[in-house]
Every structure is written in structure tokens, then in C-alpha cells.
Design an enzyme around this catalytic site. Structure first.
Site, short mmCIF file in Angstrom:
data_model
loop_
_atom_site.label_atom_id
_atom_site.label_comp_id
_atom_site.label_asym_id
_atom_site.label_seq_id
_atom_site.Cartn_x
_atom_site.Cartn_y
_atom_site.Cartn_z
N LYS A 22 6.98 13.92 -2.53
CA LYS A 22 8.36 13.47 -2.45
C LYS A 22 8.43 12.01 -2.91
O LYS A 22 7.41 11.34 -2.84
CB LYS A 22 8.90 13.61 -1.03
CG LYS A 22 8.41 12.53 -0.05
CD LYS A 22 9.23 12.50 1.21
CE LYS A 22 9.02 11.19 1.93
NZ LYS A 22 9.65 11.03 3.18
N LEU A 43 -1.88 7.37 -0.22
CA LEU A 43 -1.75 8.77 0.21
C LEU A 43 -3.09 9.50 0.07
O LEU A 43 -3.54 10.21 0.97
CB LEU A 43 -0.69 9.48 -0.64
CG LEU A 43 -0.49 10.94 -0.28
CD1 LEU A 43 0.35 11.07 0.99
CD2 LEU A 43 0.15 11.71 -1.42
N ASP A 94 6.39 19.02 1.30
CA ASP A 94 7.14 18.35 2.36
C ASP A 94 6.25 18.47 3.58
O ASP A 94 6.16 19.54 4.18
CB ASP A 94 8.48 19.06 2.59
CG ASP A 94 9.32 18.32 3.62
OD1 ASP A 94 8.74 17.68 4.52
OD2 ASP A 94 10.56 18.38 3.52
N HIS A 95 5.56 17.37 3.90
CA HIS A 95 4.49 17.51 4.89
C HIS A 95 5.03 17.93 6.26
O HIS A 95 4.29 18.42 7.10
CB HIS A 95 3.63 16.25 4.98
CG HIS A 95 4.35 15.08 5.56
ND1 HIS A 95 5.16 14.27 4.83
CD2 HIS A 95 4.38 14.60 6.82
CE1 HIS A 95 5.67 13.34 5.61
NE2 HIS A 95 5.21 13.51 6.82
N HIS A 139 12.91 16.49 4.94
CA HIS A 139 12.41 16.99 6.23
C HIS A 139 13.50 17.62 7.10
O HIS A 139 13.33 18.71 7.65
CB HIS A 139 11.77 15.86 7.03
CG HIS A 139 10.79 15.03 6.26
ND1 HIS A 139 9.91 15.58 5.36
CD2 HIS A 139 10.56 13.70 6.23
CE1 HIS A 139 9.18 14.62 4.82
NE2 HIS A 139 9.56 13.48 5.33
P1 NAP Z 1 0.24 3.99 -3.98
O1 NAP Z 1 -0.67 3.62 -2.87
O2 NAP Z 1 1.07 2.93 -4.62
O3 NAP Z 1 -0.62 4.74 -5.08
C1 NAP Z 1 -0.18 4.91 -6.39
C2 NAP Z 1 -1.34 5.38 -7.22
O4 NAP Z 1 -0.92 5.50 -8.57
C3 NAP Z 1 -2.52 4.44 -7.22
O5 NAP Z 1 -3.69 5.23 -7.14
C4 NAP Z 1 -2.44 3.74 -8.57
O6 NAP Z 1 -3.71 3.34 -8.93
C5 NAP Z 1 -1.90 4.87 -9.42
N1 NAP Z 1 -1.22 4.45 -10.65
C6 NAP Z 1 -0.11 3.65 -10.75
N2 NAP Z 1 0.25 3.53 -12.05
C7 NAP Z 1 -0.63 4.28 -12.77
C8 NAP Z 1 -0.77 4.58 -14.16
N3 NAP Z 1 0.07 4.10 -15.08
N4 NAP Z 1 -1.77 5.40 -14.54
C9 NAP Z 1 -2.62 5.91 -13.62
N5 NAP Z 1 -2.55 5.66 -12.31
C10 NAP Z 1 -1.56 4.85 -11.88
O7 NAP Z 1 1.29 5.11 -3.53
P2 NAP Z 1 1.11 6.21 -2.37
O8 NAP Z 1 1.61 5.65 -1.08
O9 NAP Z 1 -0.25 6.77 -2.41
O10 NAP Z 1 2.20 7.29 -2.80
C11 NAP Z 1 2.00 8.20 -3.87
C12 NAP Z 1 3.12 9.22 -3.85
O11 NAP Z 1 3.12 9.90 -2.60
C13 NAP Z 1 4.52 8.64 -3.98
O12 NAP Z 1 5.33 9.56 -4.66
C14 NAP Z 1 5.00 8.53 -2.53
O13 NAP Z 1 6.41 8.55 -2.42
C15 NAP Z 1 4.37 9.78 -1.97
N6 NAP Z 1 4.17 9.75 -0.51
C16 NAP Z 1 3.27 8.87 0.03
C17 NAP Z 1 3.07 8.88 1.40
C18 NAP Z 1 2.05 7.97 2.05
O14 NAP Z 1 1.79 8.17 3.24
N7 NAP Z 1 1.46 7.04 1.34
C19 NAP Z 1 3.78 9.78 2.21
C20 NAP Z 1 4.68 10.65 1.63
C21 NAP Z 1 4.86 10.63 0.26
P3 NAP Z 1 -4.08 2.15 -9.94
O15 NAP Z 1 -3.31 0.97 -9.50
O16 NAP Z 1 -5.55 2.01 -9.79
O17 NAP Z 1 -3.67 2.65 -11.28
#
Ligand code: NAP
Length: 491
Positions: A149, A18, A178-179, A241
Site C-alpha cells: 500500500k 519494511l 493489506d497486512h 484496512h
Molecule cells: P523505505 O525504508 O524508504 O525503503 C525504500 C526502499 O526502496 C529502499 O530499500 C531503497 O533502497 C529502495 N529504493 C529507493 N529508490 C530506489 C531506486 N530508484 N532503485 C532501487 N531501489 C530504490 O520504505 P519502506 O518503509 O520499506 O516502505 C516500502 C513500501 O512499503 C512503501 O510503499 C510503503 O508505503 C509500504 N509500507 C511500509 C510499511 C513499513 O512498515 N515500513 C508498512 C506498510 C506499507 P536504496 O536507498 O538503497 O536504493
């Protein structure tokens, strides 16, 4: 003159998808427009042992597809700092606090802080707790927490999460993102409704026959199967949404266009959602799961998906908002994965003129369409005179508006607009806790009915990839003598 904002962003999950795909490009757009300039800094945190150089390179990569010069990219990324940090580790917050205070001095940020939780929801409350108790909040500026979310998994878990967060941050400082609410045509709903007497006067059960909301996705679950298996389309799309969109379409006019008044009306609308018992859910909701088709595999054959999964990848429903204006107006909603094409559209379908003086046939419906994506715009279908020598007859005319290329290029993408609102302290496009509460109350009623129902062994899959979902979704509207006006599968 552009209103430069001063703030420190602390992005938890700074290495994640994200942050890289949405947040850094959005911050860059704010930077390019001068809303962020000299007085801002970003601390990215996550467990990975990156340093500032590596992090700044990642930030530059994430904006490389945009219109950006090397000088701009370097200047912008120089405001980014990386702190390796495990959110469960209390001591790390001390290091984070020191860095935050240093940057506050260096960039004269006046104590303004945005804590962006771009991480899995299981970490939301522990981060809020530590941020507050380890002294990361300031006394001289604002301290706002932005939460991604999903906010909870059901009503109970959402209530628990909210209570935990509220121990450390008051509701006024919590920005539940909520984008969809940042999308231009979703933001246009109140403008169209309340600034045109044409629509203001007609926006009620006397003149609106039904409303149709479609959020269709062409993609499958991609990398998100782990999350999706547990969530399903109802929790993933309807709870947030779609119900937020319903609130904007059915709320009464706010007294003023301020966040406080808008939220009051949105809450009333969501509170007025008719909650179904099990029989009501059976009668008014359809769920589906995609099978193979169009060269794509079935949901059950996707990576990380249980081969006997009963998770729904499609939902259609008929809902009602029981308030004085919208009583008994069916609102049909539909969302799903691997549908014909990616498109989001809202059709407000008006009742026909009470009598057709032009002959025996039916007049066509007047429909106001909000075309959310792709190609944001709107369309109004009217009846007009057909050009003909012989006969005086009626045909449909479409009045169409699409913002020109120049306006479209200036249109902020969802996250950019919302980040700007956070900086300004405008929470009108974020979900207030009461909105989340009533949304979950409704969604739980559907989920519970489904969970208590034994799904027939052959119930899923029930639609092919590339279609617009199961036949039952069309039958739902046909029962009322209606049909989906958005039918790309029939075009
Ligand atoms: P992601 O790619 O899995 O990123 C998770 C992040 O959390 C990583 O930077 C990870 O980095 C870090 N992390 C995990 N455990 C940790 C810990 N114990 N301490 C510190 N950092 C930690 O997930 P994402 O897709 O970006 O999504 C993040 C949030 O946004 C979620 O709630 C998701 O539902 C929401 N969301 C995402 C999108 C999207 O387009 N991606 C859209 C809508 C909503 P390290 O592994 O380096 O620790």
C-alpha cells in the site's frame, strides 16, 4: 507433513524498513516451520552498493531478536543474495535476470517467482514493465507480484496504476497486500459469522443495531511525516484496512470459502457502500488533528510537518452498506494517531430484546467483540441473572475467549500468513482491484467534500494527545442515541 514451497523471491527495496522489519522475520518464520526449506532463494535489490555478505548480515540482524540459533541464522541467510540495482535502469534487469536464472537452477525452484515491491508506489509500474519486458518472468512456473500500500492516491491515480500494471501482469497474479487481512482476528470474522448459526441467523438489520470499528494508535507520525502529510488518516487507514474490515463484516455468505467466491461477495459489499454528497459527508464524518498533551508535541510541531498543516490525523465516520441484509445499520468507524492506547477492536452491537419483563430499566446490549490487537481474542456480552437474595435482576456477563499462550506463539503475524498465501496462490486475503476501486470511490467522496470546504482557522488541532479524538466523534454516535463501547479514555 509440512508443505515445502519452492520459490524465488525478488524483493525490490531489499534494504528498506519494511523488508528488514517485516519481510525477513516473516520469511524466517516460514523457514522455521519448514514451509521454506532447501528450495528457496531471495534476491534483495536496491541502489545501495551492498554485497552478499553485507546483505546476509543484515538479514541475520533482522531476525536476531527471534528464537534462532546461530546455525539456523547462517543456513537461512545463506539463501539471500544481493544485487545493487536502480529500478529505473533497464540494463540492471538483465543482470537481475541472469542471477534469477542461476538461482533457479541452483535451488531447483521450478520457475516460481514472487516479485515483492517493497518500494514507494511511484516505482510500481516501471518495475512491472521491466520485469516483464526484460524477461524476468518464467514460462514454467508462476509469476506473482506483491504490491504494498498505498495503491494510488485517489480513484483516478489508482485506475491509472492498475491499467499500467495490468499491461504486464493479469489481475490473478497481482497480490495487493493489506497486512490487516493477515491478522488472526480479522481472518476470524468469516469463521464466526458463517460457521455458527447463532450469528449467521442474527447477522442482519433486524438484530444488529450498529457496528463499531476502532483502529487506534498511540504513536504519532514518527518517521513517516513526509508521506502522511499528503495522505492523512482517511487515505492511510480507511481506504484499505477499515473498508476491508467493513467488507468482511457486511458481505453475504460466499457460496464456498474460496478466493473467487469470497472476493465476489466482498466486492458486492463495497459496491453497496452509500456514497455521500458534501452535505452527507458533513453530517456523517468527523476529522481531527492532535494538539499537544500527555508530554507529546502537536502534529503541527512534528518534524517535516507544515506548521499550518490541515492534514487529518483522526477520522470518525458513520457509513452504511446498502444491501438487503445490512440496510440502514450504522457502521461507525474511528481511527487516529496519538490516541489513548494502541488497540484494534470491532464491536457488533445487537438490538435489545423487544420487551423487558425484568423491570422498567433498559437491558444492556449484547455485544460481540473481535479483539484484534493487542491480545487477540473475542468477547460476547450477555445479560444474566445477578446473584442476589432479595431481588431478581439482570447484570452483564462477559464470555471471553483468548487463545492460550501456546496457540498465540504459533499464531502467524500478518505478513507471514500473507507471504504463505502468496506461495500457495491463495488470494482471498488480498484486495482485488474491484475492491480497491469501490473503496477509493467512497473515500474520494469524503476527501473531495473536505477539500472543497474551507476549514475554520481554529478547527485544528481539536484533540489532545492521549485522548480518543475530538468530542465530535462522540457526538456523532450520541445523535443516534449510541456511544463508543471502547472508551479507554474513560476507564
Ligand atoms: P523505505 O525504508 O524508504 O525503503 C525504500 C526502499 O526502496 C529502499 O530499500 C531503497 O533502497 C529502495 N529504493 C529507493 N529508490 C530506489 C531506486 N530508484 N532503485 C532501487 N531501489 C530504490 O520504505 P519502506 O518503509 O520499506 O516502505 C516500502 C513500501 O512499503 C512503501 O510503499 C510503503 O508505503 C509500504 N509500507 C511500509 C510499511 C513499513 O512498515 N515500513 C508498512 C506498510 C506499507 P536504496 O536507498 O538503497 O536504493
Amino acid at each position: 507433513m509440512t508443505n515445502e514451497q519452492k520459490a524465488l523471491f525478488i524483493i525490490f527495496g531489499g534494504t528498506g524498513d519494511l523488508a528488514q522489519r517485516k519481510l525477513y522475520p516473516s520469511l524466517f518464520n516460514l523457514y522455521k516451520q519448514g514451509f521454506l526449506k532447501d528450495h528457496f532463494a531471495v534476491i534483495g535489490t536496491a541502489r545501495r552498493p551492498w554485497n552478499n555478505e553485507r546483505y546476509q548480515e543484515i538479514v541475520r540482524n533482522s531476525i536476531s531478536g527471534m528464537e534462532v540459533t546461530a546455525k539456523q541464522a547462517n543456513e537461512f541467510s545463506s539463501h539471500f543474495y544481493y544485487q545493487s540495482h536502480n529500478v529505473n535502469d533497464t540494463q540492471h534487469y538483465e543482470t537481475l535476470r541472469k542471477l534469477a536464472d542461476e538461482l533457479d537452477q541452483k535451488y531447483t525452484l521450478e520457475g516460481n517467482r514472487v516479485f515483492y515491491l517493497a518500494m514507494s508506489p511511484q516505482f510500481f509500474s516501471i518495475i512491472c514493465q521491466h520485469v516483464k519486458t526484460q524477461g524476468l518472468v518464467t514460462d514454467n512456473g508462476y509469476n506473482r507480484v506483491v504490491i504494498e500500500k498505498p495503491f494510488g492516491h485517489d480513484l483516478q491515480s489508482a485506475c491509472e496504476l492498475n491499467e499500467e500494471i495490468n499491461q504486464y501482469f493479469p489481475e490473478k497474479d497481482v497480490y495487493r497486500i493489506d497486512h490487516y487481512l493477515g491478522k488472526e482476528m480479522i481472518q476470524s470474522i468469516p469463521a464466526l459469522r458463517f460457521s455458527n448459526n447463532l450469528f449467521n441467523a442474527l447477522w442482519n438489520y433486524r438484530y444488529i443495531d450498529n457496528i463499531q470499528i476502532t483502529l487506534s494508535e498511540a504513536l504519532g507520525v514518527e518517521e513517516r511525516a513526509g508521506y502522511y502529510e499528503d495522505a492523512g488518516a482517511l487515505r492511510d487507514m480507511v481506504q484499505n484496512h477499515i473498508l476491508q474490515t467493513v467488507a468482511l463484516l457486511t458481505m453475504n455468505a460466499p457460496m464456498t470459502y474460496t478466493d473467487e467466491d469470497i472476493r465476489k461477495e466482498k466486492i458486492s459489499a463495497l459496491k453497496a457502500l452509500r456514497v455521500y454528497d458534501a452535505a452527507g459527508v458533513k453530517h456523517n464524518f468527523v476529522r481531527g488533528q492532535y494538539g499537544p498533551g500527555n508530554g507529546q508535541v502537536a502534529y503541527r510541531d512534528e518534524n517535516q510537518v507544515d506548521p499550518e498543516s490541515t492534514t487529518e490525523t483522526f477520522v470518525a465516520g458513520r457509513i452504511f452498506v446498502d444491501n438487503m441484509n445490512m440496510a440502514n445499520v450504522p457502521i461507525y468507524l474511528r481511527t487516529g494517531k496519538r490516541l489513548t492506547k494502541k488497540e484494534t477492536r470491532i464491536d457488533v452491537v445487537f438490538k435489545n430484546a423487544p420487551y423487558n419483563i425484568f423491570g422498567d430499566g433498559q437491558l444492556n446490549r449484547n455485544i460481540l467483540s473481535f479483539k484484534v490487537e493487542p491480545n487477540p481474542g473475542m468477547e460476547l456480552r450477555l445479560n444474566g441473572k445477578k446473584v442476589d437474595y432479595e431481588e431478581y435482576s439482570i447484570e452483564t456477563m462477559k464470555l471471553h475467549h483468548e487463545h492460550g499462550a501456546k496457540t498465540q506463539s504459533k499464531m502467524p503475524v500478518g505478513y507471514e500468513k500473507l507471504l504463505y498465501d502468496v506461495l500457495k496462490g491463495d488470494s482471498s486475503s488480498f484486495s482485488h482491484w474491484d475492491e480497491v476501486y469501490y473503496s477509493w470511490r467512497f473515500v474520494d467522496s469524503v476527501r473531495n467534500a473536505w477539500d472543497n470546504e474551507t476549514l475554520a482557522a481554529d478547527a485544528f488541532p481539536n484533540y489532545e494527545c492521549g485522548s480518543m479524538g475530538p468530542q465530535a466523534s462522540k457526538d456523532l454516535l450520541a445523535e443516534d442515541g449510541n456511544n463508543w463501547y471502547l472508551s479507554p479514555d474513560e476507564d
